[in-house]
Structures are given as structure tokens and as C-alpha cells.
Design a protein around this motif. Structure first.
Motif, short mmCIF file in Angstrom:
data_model
loop_
_atom_site.label_atom_id
_atom_site.label_comp_id
_atom_site.label_asym_id
_atom_site.label_seq_id
_atom_site.Cartn_x
_atom_site.Cartn_y
_atom_site.Cartn_z
N LEU A 194 0.82 -1.21 0.00
CA LEU A 194 0.00 0.00 0.00
C LEU A 194 0.85 1.26 0.00
O LEU A 194 0.42 2.30 -0.51
N ALA A 195 2.05 1.19 0.56
CA ALA A 195 2.93 2.35 0.63
C ALA A 195 3.36 2.83 -0.76
O ALA A 195 3.73 3.99 -0.93
N ILE A 196 3.29 1.95 -1.75
CA ILE A 196 3.69 2.35 -3.10
C ILE A 196 2.48 2.61 -4.00
O ILE A 196 2.63 2.80 -5.20
N SER A 197 1.30 2.63 -3.41
CA SER A 197 0.08 2.88 -4.18
C SER A 197 -0.26 4.36 -4.21
O SER A 197 -0.03 5.07 -3.24
N ASP A 198 -0.84 4.76 -5.29
CA ASP A 198 -1.37 6.10 -5.41
C ASP A 198 -2.89 5.96 -5.42
O ASP A 198 -3.46 5.40 -6.34
N ARG A 199 -3.52 6.45 -4.37
CA ARG A 199 -4.96 6.29 -4.20
C ARG A 199 -5.75 6.73 -5.43
O ARG A 199 -6.73 6.11 -5.81
N ALA A 200 -5.32 7.79 -6.05
CA ALA A 200 -6.05 8.32 -7.20
C ALA A 200 -5.84 7.48 -8.46
O ALA A 200 -6.67 7.47 -9.35
N GLN A 201 -4.74 6.75 -8.53
CA GLN A 201 -4.39 6.02 -9.73
C GLN A 201 -4.79 4.55 -9.71
O GLN A 201 -4.93 3.93 -10.75
N GLU A 202 -4.96 3.98 -8.51
CA GLU A 202 -5.05 2.53 -8.44
C GLU A 202 -5.98 2.05 -7.33
O GLU A 202 -5.99 2.60 -6.24
N ARG A 203 -6.73 1.02 -7.62
CA ARG A 203 -7.61 0.37 -6.65
C ARG A 203 -6.92 -0.90 -6.17
O ARG A 203 -6.66 -1.81 -6.95
N VAL A 204 -6.61 -0.96 -4.89
CA VAL A 204 -5.92 -2.12 -4.33
C VAL A 204 -6.89 -2.88 -3.45
O VAL A 204 -7.59 -2.29 -2.62
N THR A 205 -6.93 -4.20 -3.62
CA THR A 205 -7.80 -5.06 -2.84
C THR A 205 -6.97 -6.12 -2.12
O THR A 205 -5.80 -6.33 -2.47
N ALA A 206 -7.58 -6.80 -1.16
CA ALA A 206 -6.89 -7.90 -0.47
C ALA A 206 -6.51 -8.99 -1.47
O ALA A 206 -5.44 -9.59 -1.37
#
Length: 152
Positions: free
Chosen positions: A17-29
Motif C-alpha cells: 500500500l505504501a507504493i500505491s497512489d490512491r487516485a491512480q489505483e484500486r488495491v484489494t486484499a
């Protein structure tokens, strides 16, 4: 000292999650589980605990996902590991089968001192210290402009 699988997966999820950009990507479990080679069920349990602790936010629905909170970004690794592991002693001297040496043993104190040193060392680091461009490459993710990554 060995961290539990639960803590390991919690830390992996936070690193992802630390390398995710909230606006660019949807991360799920499910995505995290696939990317860190773990069971989706175990990752979901770890993420649920991380949400209870305030390190991640989990939103349901079409635009939902898992997002790192400001607390997740700034909290030390020592605090996160303490929260996930529970700040318990390394050895159990009492309990169902109490150790007969407990009243004269110094091992418990030495291990407690080592555990404090372990956590004190982890307190010197945050998630930002764990992820870099190589982490992004290993997960086959695009590097977004403005992504805060440690240089190799």
C-alpha cells in the motif's frame, strides 16, 4: 525471535500500500495476496486488523479498496509490529506448564532486554524506509509521478 505469519502479511500489505497512489489505483486484499504470494483469506484478516488499528482504510463498493492512512505512513515499524504481535514476552515462564527454574532464572530478563532492543531498532524506521523502485518493479507496477520512494 520470529514474527508471526500474521504480522509478516500485515507488513507486506502495508509495504504494498505504501507504493500505491490512491487516485491512480484500486488495491484489494485479493490483489495484495496475489502480489505477495499469500492466501487472500490471511491477507484479508491482516488488513482487517490494520484497519482496526487505524493504519489502513478499507472502503467497499465499486470505487472502494484498501488505502494507507497518514498514521500508516508515519508510524514506526516498531509500533506496528508491537500492535500486530502484541507486546508479550518472548518466553512463557508461567502458565499451564510453569518453568521450575522461573524463580532463579535470568533468561527471562535477558530475553526481555533483547526484545526491547529489537523494537527500539524497528522504531528507527517507517514504511517509507522499506519500499523503493525495486519494490515497484518486483510487483510489476507503474511508477507514478510524485511517488515518494527511497532511492536504491
Amino acid at each position: 525471535m520470529q514474527l508471526s505469519r500474521f504480522t509478516d502479511l500485515g507488513l507486506r500489505a502495508l509495504m504494498r500500500l505504501a507504493i500505491s497512489d490512491r487516485a491512480q489505483e484500486r488495491v484489494t486484499a485479493k490483489l495484495i495476496a496475489r502480489q505477495v504470494n499469500a492466501s487472500e483469506n490471511y491477507v484479508a484478516k491482516a488488513v482487517s486488523r490494520l484497519a482496526e488499528l487505524g493504519y489502513v482504510e478499507s472502503l467497499r463498493g465499486r470505487t472502494g479498496g484498501i488505502f494507507l492512512t497518514p498514521a500508516g505512513r508515519s508510524t514506526t515499524l516498531g509500533r506496528i509490529v508491537r500492535d500486530l504481535e502484541g507486546d508479550t514476552e518472548v518466553v512463557e515462564c508461567q502458565g499451564v506448564n510453569p518453568c521450575p527454574l522461573a524463580s532463579a532464572c535470568r533468561l527471562r530478563g535477558v530475553l526481555a532486554q533483547a526484545q526491547r532492543a529489537f523494537y527500539a531498532e524497528l522504531d528507527n524506521f517507517t514504511l517509507a524506509d522499506l519500499v523503493d523502485r525495486r519494490t515497484v518493479e518486483l510487483l510489476h507496477l507503474p511508477v507514478f509521478p510524485g511517488m515518494a520512494l527511497v532511492d536504491d
